[in-house]
Every structure is written in structure tokens, then in C-alpha cells.
Design a protein around this motif. Structure first.
Motif, PDB file in Angstrom:
ATOM      1  N   ALA A  39       0.833  -1.201   0.000  1.00 49.13           N
ATOM      2  CA  ALA A  39       0.000   0.000   0.000  1.00 49.13           C
ATOM      3  C   ALA A  39       0.866   1.249   0.000  1.00 49.13           C
ATOM      4  CB  ALA A  39      -0.909  -0.007   1.220  1.00 49.13           C
ATOM      5  N   ALA A  40       0.399   2.234  -0.716  1.00 46.75           N
ATOM      6  CA  ALA A  40       1.108   3.508  -0.788  1.00 46.75           C
ATOM      7  C   ALA A  40       0.855   4.329   0.468  1.00 46.75           C
ATOM      8  CB  ALA A  40       0.639   4.279  -2.015  1.00 46.75           C
ATOM      9  N   CYS A  41       1.799   5.193   0.767  1.00 45.43           N
ATOM     10  CA  CYS A  41       1.692   6.140   1.878  1.00 45.43           C
ATOM     11  C   CYS A  41       1.541   7.537   1.287  1.00 45.43           C
ATOM     12  CB  CYS A  41       2.945   6.101   2.741  1.00 45.43           C
ATOM     13  SG  CYS A  41       3.232   4.537   3.551  1.00 45.43           S
ATOM     14  N   ALA A  42       0.472   8.212   1.633  1.00 43.53           N
ATOM     15  CA  ALA A  42       0.210   9.552   1.117  1.00 43.53           C
ATOM     16  C   ALA A  42       0.772  10.594   2.074  1.00 43.53           C
ATOM     17  CB  ALA A  42      -1.288   9.764   0.945  1.00 43.53           C
ATOM     18  N   VAL A  43       1.382  11.626   1.489  1.00 43.51           N
ATOM     19  CA  VAL A  43       1.948  12.725   2.276  1.00 43.51           C
ATOM     20  C   VAL A  43       0.994  13.915   2.302  1.00 43.51           C
ATOM     21  CG1 VAL A  43       3.847  14.385   2.364  1.00 43.51           C
ATOM     22  CG2 VAL A  43       4.319  11.985   1.934  1.00 43.51           C
ATOM     23  N   GLY A  44       0.309  14.156   1.210  1.00 43.07           N
ATOM     24  CA  GLY A  44      -0.630  15.268   1.150  1.00 43.07           C
ATOM     25  C   GLY A  44      -1.337  15.301  -0.181  1.00 43.07           C
ATOM     26  N   ARG A  45      -2.324  16.171  -0.270  1.00 42.45           N
ATOM     27  CA  ARG A  45      -3.065  16.363  -1.521  1.00 42.45           C
ATOM     28  C   ARG A  45      -2.419  17.483  -2.329  1.00 42.45           C
ATOM     29  NH1 ARG A  45      -7.843  13.801  -1.977  1.00 42.45           N
ATOM     30  NH2 ARG A  45      -8.778  12.956  -0.084  1.00 42.45           N
ATOM     31  N   LEU A  46      -2.586  17.395  -3.614  1.00 43.12           N
ATOM     32  CA  LEU A  46      -2.048  18.429  -4.500  1.00 43.12           C
ATOM     33  C   LEU A  46      -2.998  19.608  -4.643  1.00 43.12           C
ATOM     34  CD1 LEU A  46      -0.478  16.054  -7.124  1.00 43.12           C
ATOM     35  CD2 LEU A  46       0.695  17.369  -5.353  1.00 43.12           C
ATOM     36  N   GLU A  54      -7.066   9.796   5.079  1.00 42.81           N
ATOM     37  CA  GLU A  54      -6.634   9.126   6.306  1.00 42.81           C
ATOM     38  C   GLU A  54      -6.242   7.671   6.061  1.00 42.81           C
ATOM     39  OE1 GLU A  54      -8.532   8.117  10.620  1.00 42.81           O
ATOM     40  OE2 GLU A  54      -9.012  10.061   9.726  1.00 42.81           O
ATOM     41  N   ALA A  55      -6.928   7.010   5.163  1.00 47.67           N
ATOM     42  CA  ALA A  55      -6.653   5.600   4.903  1.00 47.67           C
ATOM     43  C   ALA A  55      -5.266   5.365   4.320  1.00 47.67           C
ATOM     44  CB  ALA A  55      -7.708   5.029   3.959  1.00 47.67           C
ATOM     45  N   PHE A  56      -4.687   6.392   3.691  1.00 50.02           N
ATOM     46  CA  PHE A  56      -3.380   6.259   3.046  1.00 50.02           C
ATOM     47  C   PHE A  56      -2.290   7.080   3.732  1.00 50.02           C
ATOM     48  CE2 PHE A  56      -6.484   5.704  -0.441  1.00 50.02           C
ATOM     49  CZ  PHE A  56      -6.164   4.416  -0.818  1.00 50.02           C
ATOM     50  N   ALA A  57      -2.629   7.813   4.768  1.00 52.20           N
ATOM     51  CA  ALA A  57      -1.700   8.779   5.370  1.00 52.20           C
ATOM     52  C   ALA A  57      -0.413   8.123   5.869  1.00 52.20           C
ATOM     53  CB  ALA A  57      -2.381   9.518   6.513  1.00 52.20           C
ATOM     54  N   ALA A  58       0.714   8.728   5.496  1.00 48.45           N
ATOM     55  CA  ALA A  58       2.027   8.279   5.960  1.00 48.45           C
ATOM     56  C   ALA A  58       2.164   8.559   7.454  1.00 48.45           C
ATOM     57  CB  ALA A  58       3.118   9.014   5.189  1.00 48.45           C
ATOM     58  N   THR A  59       2.935   7.741   8.112  1.00 44.99           N
ATOM     59  CA  THR A  59       3.226   7.941   9.529  1.00 44.99           C
ATOM     60  C   THR A  59       4.661   8.440   9.686  1.00 44.99           C
ATOM     61  OG1 THR A  59       4.106   5.714   9.881  1.00 44.99           O
ATOM     62  CG2 THR A  59       1.701   6.017  10.134  1.00 44.99           C
ATOM     63  N   HIS A  60       4.979   8.875  10.886  1.00 47.07           N
ATOM     64  CA  HIS A  60       6.337   9.304  11.194  1.00 47.07           C
ATOM     65  C   HIS A  60       7.323   8.160  10.907  1.00 47.07           C
ATOM     66  CE1 HIS A  60       8.916  12.174  13.515  1.00 47.07           C
ATOM     67  NE2 HIS A  60       9.665  11.097  13.589  1.00 47.07           N
ATOM     68  N   GLY A  61       6.950   6.950  11.250  1.00 43.60           N
ATOM     69  CA  GLY A  61       7.790   5.781  10.992  1.00 43.60           C
ATOM     70  C   GLY A  61       8.011   5.533   9.509  1.00 43.60           C
ATOM     71  N   ASP A  62       6.960   5.744   8.708  1.00 47.23           N
ATOM     72  CA  ASP A  62       7.088   5.589   7.253  1.00 47.23           C
ATOM     73  C   ASP A  62       8.115   6.576   6.702  1.00 47.23           C
ATOM     74  OD1 ASP A  62       4.995   3.647   7.151  1.00 47.23           O
ATOM     75  OD2 ASP A  62       3.487   5.251   6.920  1.00 47.23           O
TER      76      ASP A  62
END
Length: 138
Positions: free
Chosen positions: A4-11, A66-74
């Protein structure tokens, strides 16, 4: 892409999101996705990954889904990956300092400063992400 991809933000406020995903060749891909699960993927360059980390800590992009949001660990794993591939003593030192800042949980502005010194190009991180995202989906 099997992870699964990790999202950082929306464009944009309700636009596609930008993020990353590990690849089977022990690298990372730059991912531009939609909430419906559709994603466009391209191999990520080191500056793409650093720009994603900066965007995460600088909080300059609208919140990702939220379902794709990256975490600090990611993000920590992402920067450790870039550091492992560093060429040159100066770049390796800068990336090691950035890894320490992320891992130690230093203030976001300190982390952004250390990550910014790791960029090889002159392009602003969010501008780079927008440009690269446009290339990915075109």
C-alpha cells in the motif's frame, strides 16, 4: 505495486494525493493517487523522496486521505533508504543528520532544515512534487 502507498498530502484541496510506496527492487516509487484507489506510479528519484519528507514535516499540502496517510515511521524508513544510497561523504553526513532528526523526534522546523540541506536540486520541494506528479499522470 504490491504494498500500500503512503500519502503525504493532496495536490489541491480535494485533488489527487502524492506519496510513495516501496517497490519489489528495494526502491521506492512516487505515487499519485485518487481516493477511489486508482494510482499512477513512477520510480522515485532521491530528491523526490526528500521532497516528500519535507512536505510531510512542513505541513504545506492539504491533508492526505486518512486511509493512506504516511506515519512518522514511514517517513523515517524513507529517509533511511535515501541515506543508504548516498554517494559522497558530505551528502551521507547530511542525510545521517536528517535521519537522526527524524528518529529523535526533533521539532518539525529543525527536521525540515536538515532535510532541505539534503536536496541536490534548487527546486522548492512542493513545486517539485507538483511538477513530478503532473509528469506521472500525463
Amino acid at each position: 505495486m504490491t504494498v500500500a502507498a503512503c500519502a503525504v498530502g493532496r495536490l489541491g484541496p480535494s485533488g489527487p494525493w502524492v506519496g510513495f510506496a516501496p517497490t519489489l527492487d528495494d526502491g521506492y516509487a512516487l505515487v499519485v493517487g485518487a481516493d477511489e484507489g486508482h494510482a499512477a506510479v513512477v520510480p522515485a528519484e532521491p530528491d523526490d523522496l526528500v521532497a516528500l519528507a519535507i512536505a510531510y514535516f512542513a505541513d504545506e499540502l492539504p491533508e492526505p486521505p486518512e486511509a493512506f496517510a504516511a506515519t512518522h515511521g514511514d517517513i523515517g524508513a524513507l529517509i533511511r533508504h535515501v541515506a543508504e544510497g548516498a554517494t559522497g561523504a558530505a551528502r551521507a553526513r547530511q542525510l545521517a543528520e536528517a535521519v537522526d532528526a527524524v528518529d529523535d523526534g526533533l521539532a518539525a522546523d529543525v527536521v525540515v532544515g536538515r532535510l532541505s540541506r539534503c536536496l541536490e536540486g534548487d527546486e522548492e520541494p512542493v513545486a517539485r512534487l507538483r511538477r513530478r506528479a503532473a509528469e506521472v499522470v500525463s
